[in-house]
Design an enzyme around this catalytic site. Structure first.
Site, PDB file in Angstrom:
ATOM      1  N   ASP A 113       3.347   9.418  -0.710  1.00 32.19           N
ATOM      2  CA  ASP A 113       2.175   8.626  -0.335  1.00 32.19           C
ATOM      3  C   ASP A 113       1.997   7.521  -1.357  1.00 32.19           C
ATOM      4  OD1 ASP A 113      -0.113   8.039   1.201  1.00 32.19           O
ATOM      5  OD2 ASP A 113      -0.678  10.152   1.298  1.00 32.19           O
ATOM      6  N   HIS A 130       0.817  -1.226   0.000  1.00 33.42           N
ATOM      7  CA  HIS A 130       0.000   0.000   0.000  1.00 33.42           C
ATOM      8  C   HIS A 130       0.842   1.263   0.000  1.00 33.42           C
ATOM      9  CE1 HIS A 130      -4.054  -1.777   0.723  1.00 33.42           C
ATOM     10  NE2 HIS A 130      -3.277  -2.817   0.974  1.00 33.42           N
TER      11      HIS A 130
END
Ligand code: GDG
Length: 507
Positions: free
Chosen positions: A366, A158
């Site tokens: 991110d 992720h």
């Protein structure tokens, strides 16, 4: 039909709201298919607990069986706070300066992965499909293969995969990356992450790219592709129509009727670029006096990993910046920044997003960033707000119609925020329409289906190759002092595997 088994560090009841991208996305995915969700219980035993560490708790949540394992203090500290969040998280987000390369943490990380593998194995059926999530569990497939597990196993990361030069700073990088080759499929968030993987395999691991996402190294073959994670767009829009969301929207519109709202919603993590965002906002007020008494920033910083020093530091820095901006620019009837260090109820989030003229999603790094997508989904198409998005968020690969910024460039970001506040309605509508189309095309259901169908298609390791995992736990270089001690220790299960011994704590 094969049963889906999801394995992640934390397990959440899909019926309950939870902060955190993984919990939100997997809840959506498992509600569709049912299956087993396995991971750490969230409980750290202190020796007086009712159940010993390693005990498996099982509960049923609708179609989903939740099976969780407690960890003891030492295992938890080295696996979770120590290695996962003290080494892998900072390095994968490009923060070598925050990484703690202390000896011993990697051994604890590996020990917990072994424990989880041993507890999971008896719960598996022959034709299960396993989907392992995130950086806490990179070695899990290798540990499962060591125990004879032959099911298809996919892994999804992720967070970003950094370039080889950064990865190589981790003393155990060769072992970690080799562990990935025990999976049949590795999913990453972006094309850039896949490029980093390819470069690592070819430049550091002596492997080859075989084309069409296939790679070979260490005598194993796997497929590695990008699967940008999405949100449940329909579900989020339905939430936006719910009473709580509408109330929130009404309240915000009323409260800030004379203002323009800017909104940030983030876990209070140093990767999210919050101090830089606050400085950009201060710059906006300094350079554009017409925004004073008007532009108001609501920043939600939901609490996270509070036991780690780097998180206490970021909290202090943010509080001090908010105080300084409010002190310098605030007036008796206007506070420029509303900073809230709490987790808001999920039902109110769409309404809050819809009330904001500008969504500020400006992480320094991110993996994807789901808030960017939620902000877009929450907007009124007739009068949408503007998304200001960091070029270093994975979402920027897809969301090109956002206003992209370099969050390190405080002046540049302030200029773009000003542009967002002044954007004409027609341009806002056009950008929003395209953004919405993109997030609807690749929503969370698309993501789940794309990953699982690629996993079903991925050529399973040949029999011979699986046997090659006869020591399926990749051996760790002997010169690595932190691990040598552990490897020499006598394993609780007494199984010796190749040149290295398995250390499993049943405490
Ligand atoms: C990781 C990766 C990747 C936030 N504050 C509250 C709250 N949230 C919800 C948001 C959103 C989720 O949490 C955050 O997701 P992000 O994607 O923005 O970030 P991470 O938690 O760091 O997630 C990330 C993600 O995994 C998925 O792969 O995109 O890159 O770092 O859904 O709305 N929810 C509630 N209250 C809050 O105060 N209820």
């Amino acid at each position: 039909m094969s049963r889906l088994v999801v394995i992640s560090n934390r397990v959440a009841d899909p019926g309950k709201a939870a902060a955190g991208g993984l919990a939100v996305a997997m809840g959506d995915a498992l509600r569709q298919t049912g299956g087993l969700w396995f991971g750490w219980s969230g409980t750290v035993t202190d020796g007086h607990a009712a159940a010993p560490a390693g005990h498996v708790h099982r509960t049923q949540a609708g179609k989903v069986t939740l099976a969780t394992v407690d960890l003891d203090r030492a295992d938890h500290d080295s696996y979770y706070a120590g290695y996962s969040n003290g080494v892998l998280w900072p390095v994968f987000h490009g923060r070598l300066d925050l990484a703690n390369f202390d000896t011993g943490l990697a051994a604890g990380y590996r020990r917990v992965n072994q424990l989880l593998a041993r507890r999971l194995l008896p719960l598996l059926a022959e034709d299960d499909i396993l989907w392992v999530h995130d950086y806490h569990l990179i070695p899990l497939a290798a540990e499962l293969r060591a125990l004879g597990c032959r099911q298809r196993i996919g892994f999804f990361l992720h967070i970003p995969l950094p370039p080889p030069t950064l990865l190589a700073a981790i003393p155990e990088h060769a072992w970690l990356m080799r562990c990935l080759f025990a999976y049949d499929l590795v999913g990453l968030q972006t094309r850039q992450d896949v490029q980093h993987f390819e470069r690592y395999v070819c430049e550091e691991a002596g492997g080859q790219a075989l084309g069409e996402g296939a790679f070979r190294a260490h005598g194993q073959r796997l497929v590695c592709r990008d699967f940008p994670i999405g949100i449940d767009v329909e579900g989020f829009m339905a939430l936006a129509q719910g009473g709580a969301s509408r109330d929130m929207h009404e309240r915000m519109k009323h409260e800030y009727a004379q203002r323009r709202l800017l909104l940030g919603i983030d876990r209070l993590d140093y990767s999210k670029g919050l101090p830089q965002r606050l400085r950009a906002f201060r710059e906006l007020l300094a350079r554009h006096p017409e925004q004073r008494r008007r532009a108001t920033l609501i920043q939600i910083g939901s609490p996270t990993r509070e036991g780690l020093d780097a998180y206490a530091d970021i909290r202090r820095e943010l509080e001090s910046l908010c105080g300084a901006i409010n002190g310098d620019y605030g007036e008796l009837d206007w506070m420029p920044v509303r900073y809230i260090h709490q987790t808001l109820p999920r039902e109110g989030i769409p309404g809050l997003c819809r009330a904001a003229a500008v969504g500020l999603v400006t992480p320094l790094r991110d993996g994807m960033n789901l808030v960017a997508k939620e902000y877009v989904a929450a907007q009124d198409p007739a009068d949408p707000g503007v998304l200001v998005l960091s070029r270093f968020a994975g979402a920027a690969e897809q969301l090109q119609e956002a206003l992209l910024v370099n969050p390190y460039d405080v002046h540049g970001t302030a200029a773009v925020v000003q542009q967002a506040l002044q954007m004409p309605l027609q341009e806002r509508r056009q950008r929003h329409q395209r953004l919405l189309q993109r997030i609807a095309e690749q929503d969370v259901h698309w993501w789940r289906k794309a990953f699982l169908s690629a996993l079903k298609e991925a050529r399973p390791m040949e029999h011979r190759e699986r046997e090659g995992f006869g020591i399926p736990v990749p051996s760790i270089r002997q010169e690595q002092a932190p691990l040598r001690l552990e490897l020499a220790a006598c394993p609780a299960d007494g199984v010796e595997r190749g040149t290295c011994r398995s250390v499993v704590s049943d405490r």
